[in-house]
Design a protein around this motif. Structure first.
Motif, PDB file in Angstrom:
ATOM      1  N   THR A  89       0.838  -1.230   0.000  1.00 22.39           N
ATOM      2  CA  THR A  89      -0.132  -0.154   0.000  1.00 22.39           C
ATOM      3  C   THR A  89       0.746   1.216   0.176  1.00 22.39           C
ATOM      4  OG1 THR A  89      -1.786  -1.209   1.229  1.00 22.39           O
ATOM      5  CG2 THR A  89      -1.879   1.202   1.249  1.00 22.39           C
ATOM      6  N   LYS A  91       1.368   5.758  -0.769  1.00 16.87           N
ATOM      7  CA  LYS A  91       0.749   6.958  -0.586  1.00 16.87           C
ATOM      8  C   LYS A  91       1.795   7.890  -1.412  1.00 16.87           C
ATOM      9  CE  LYS A  91       0.794   9.875   3.018  1.00 16.87           C
ATOM     10  NZ  LYS A  91       0.369  10.193   4.272  1.00 16.87           N
ATOM     11  N   ASN A 109      -7.814  15.110  -0.012  1.00 15.17           N
ATOM     12  CA  ASN A 109      -7.410  13.727  -0.230  1.00 15.17           C
ATOM     13  C   ASN A 109      -5.870  13.219  -0.462  1.00 15.17           C
ATOM     14  OD1 ASN A 109     -10.507  12.996  -0.754  1.00 15.17           O
ATOM     15  ND2 ASN A 109     -10.279  14.260  -2.218  1.00 15.17           N
ATOM     16  N   ILE A 112      -3.744   7.218  -3.066  1.00 14.26           N
ATOM     17  CA  ILE A 112      -3.251   6.001  -2.666  1.00 14.26           C
ATOM     18  C   ILE A 112      -3.253   4.675  -3.755  1.00 14.26           C
ATOM     19  CG2 ILE A 112      -3.856   4.016  -0.923  1.00 14.26           C
ATOM     20  CD1 ILE A 112      -3.034   6.481   0.572  1.00 14.26           C
ATOM     21  N   TYR A 123      -6.711   4.941  -5.638  1.00 12.66           N
ATOM     22  CA  TYR A 123      -7.805   5.488  -4.700  1.00 12.66           C
ATOM     23  C   TYR A 123      -7.576   6.956  -4.431  1.00 12.66           C
ATOM     24  CZ  TYR A 123      -8.875   0.547  -3.706  1.00 12.66           C
ATOM     25  OH  TYR A 123      -9.139  -0.689  -3.732  1.00 12.66           O
ATOM     26  N   GLU A 124      -8.455   7.547  -3.990  1.00  7.19           N
ATOM     27  CA  GLU A 124      -8.366   9.053  -3.167  1.00  7.19           C
ATOM     28  C   GLU A 124      -8.977   8.340  -1.756  1.00  7.19           C
ATOM     29  OE1 GLU A 124     -10.471  12.032  -5.106  1.00  7.19           O
ATOM     30  OE2 GLU A 124      -9.092  12.238  -6.411  1.00  7.19           O
ATOM     31  N   GLN A 125      -8.178   8.875  -0.808  1.00  6.09           N
ATOM     32  CA  GLN A 125      -8.855   8.864   0.604  1.00  6.09           C
ATOM     33  C   GLN A 125      -8.774  10.016   1.268  1.00  6.09           C
ATOM     34  OE1 GLN A 125      -5.887   7.013   3.450  1.00  6.09           O
ATOM     35  NE2 GLN A 125      -7.485   5.839   4.248  1.00  6.09           N
ATOM     36  N   LYS A 130     -10.936   9.296   6.312  1.00  9.21           N
ATOM     37  CA  LYS A 130     -10.383   7.962   5.901  1.00  9.21           C
ATOM     38  C   LYS A 130     -11.046   7.303   5.034  1.00  9.21           C
ATOM     39  CE  LYS A 130      -6.848   9.141   8.497  1.00  9.21           C
ATOM     40  NZ  LYS A 130      -5.695  10.076   7.992  1.00  9.21           N
ATOM     41  N   LYS A 131     -12.268   7.900   4.238  1.00  6.64           N
ATOM     42  CA  LYS A 131     -13.051   7.067   3.578  1.00  6.64           C
ATOM     43  C   LYS A 131     -12.251   6.805   2.139  1.00  6.64           C
ATOM     44  CE  LYS A 131     -17.624   6.791   1.476  1.00  6.64           C
ATOM     45  NZ  LYS A 131     -18.951   7.530   1.195  1.00  6.64           N
ATOM     46  N   LEU A 132     -12.353   5.587   1.647  1.00  2.00           N
ATOM     47  CA  LEU A 132     -11.598   5.533   0.316  1.00  2.00           C
ATOM     48  C   LEU A 132     -12.367   5.317  -0.966  1.00  2.00           C
ATOM     49  CD1 LEU A 132      -8.991   2.422   0.762  1.00  2.00           C
ATOM     50  CD2 LEU A 132      -8.714   4.489   0.317  1.00  2.00           C
ATOM     51  N   LEU A 205      -4.306   1.621   6.134  1.00  3.84           N
ATOM     52  CA  LEU A 205      -4.973   2.960   5.574  1.00  3.84           C
ATOM     53  C   LEU A 205      -5.750   3.770   6.763  1.00  3.84           C
ATOM     54  CD1 LEU A 205      -6.401   1.581   2.320  1.00  3.84           C
ATOM     55  CD2 LEU A 205      -4.568   3.305   2.562  1.00  3.84           C
TER      56      LEU A 205
END
Length: 206
Positions: A89, A91, A109, A112, A123-125, A130-132, A205
């Motif tokens: 994972t 960033k 954001n 990720i 992804y965008e977090q 912390k929502k993906l 995450l």
């Protein structure tokens, strides 16, 4: 004028001599032994590359034919090792090119990248919640074209963009570089100003 002619003649002779040495059986044998040393040290990436080079020096002689077989057999092993090194994972830390880099400044954001055995998932977090949110998913697909032996460690995405993705063993960072685009003629190549993305590995995450 005579002096200039002498200098030109010297360079022509030098280039011809260098070319002959470069294509000589002795030079090919030396590089073949070098490839075997890489293989003994379990460096399959360099071994595959040098064996391929030995084949290109003379693809018709026995050493060239053996080298091609070795290169072809090592490439899938190197592919697997490369994939395994990328799993994790990541960033996004900074973006740029050979002209320079800038740290990411998005305050909403984080970008990720999650790599598994078969996919790159972007992804965008949300930094606060912390929502993906999945932006796109790309199958891990190595470059295959008329230039496969030269670009066999690069990845092709669904939009035909070609990316070199690797992990820096010293810094632990992941580097993603746009190197060209796959097309009906093989590929285009970006040689300057390539978009680069640098990621740092994260454990979770949360």
């Amino acid at each position: 004028m005579k002096k200039i002619f002498t200098i030109i003649l010297f360079f022509i002779c030098f280039i011809n001599t260098w070319s002959q040495d470069y294509k000589s059986p002795e030079y090919q044998k030396k590089r073949f032994e070098e490839a075997n040393e890489y293989l003994k040290n379990s460096d399959v990436f360099r071994a595959a590359g040098v064996f391929q080079f030995v084949n290109e020096l003379n693809p018709k002689n026995e050493l060239g034919k053996i080298s091609l077989k070795k290169s072809d057999s090592l490439r899938p092993i190197a592919h697997q090792k490369l994939k395994e090194s990328l799993i994790g994972t990541w960033k996004l830390n900074r973006t740029g090119s050979n002209w320079g880099f800038e740290k990411t400044t998005d305050t909403i954001n984080d970008k990720i990248l999650i790599v598994n055995e078969s996919e790159f998932k972007f992804y965008e977090q949300n930094i606060k919640t912390k929502k993906l949110k999945l932006i796109k998913s790309e199958e891990i697909k190595f470059s295959k074209s008329i230039h496969e032996r030269y670009y066999s460690y690069e990845f092709v995405f669904s939009d035909n963009q070609i990316w070199h993705i690797s992990k820096n063993e010293k810094t632990g960072e992941l580097r993603q570089v746009n190197t060209g685009e796959q097309n009906e003629n093989g590929r285009s190549e970006i040689v300057c100003g390539n978009l680069e993305l640098i990621y740092t590995e994260i454990e979770s995450l949360k």
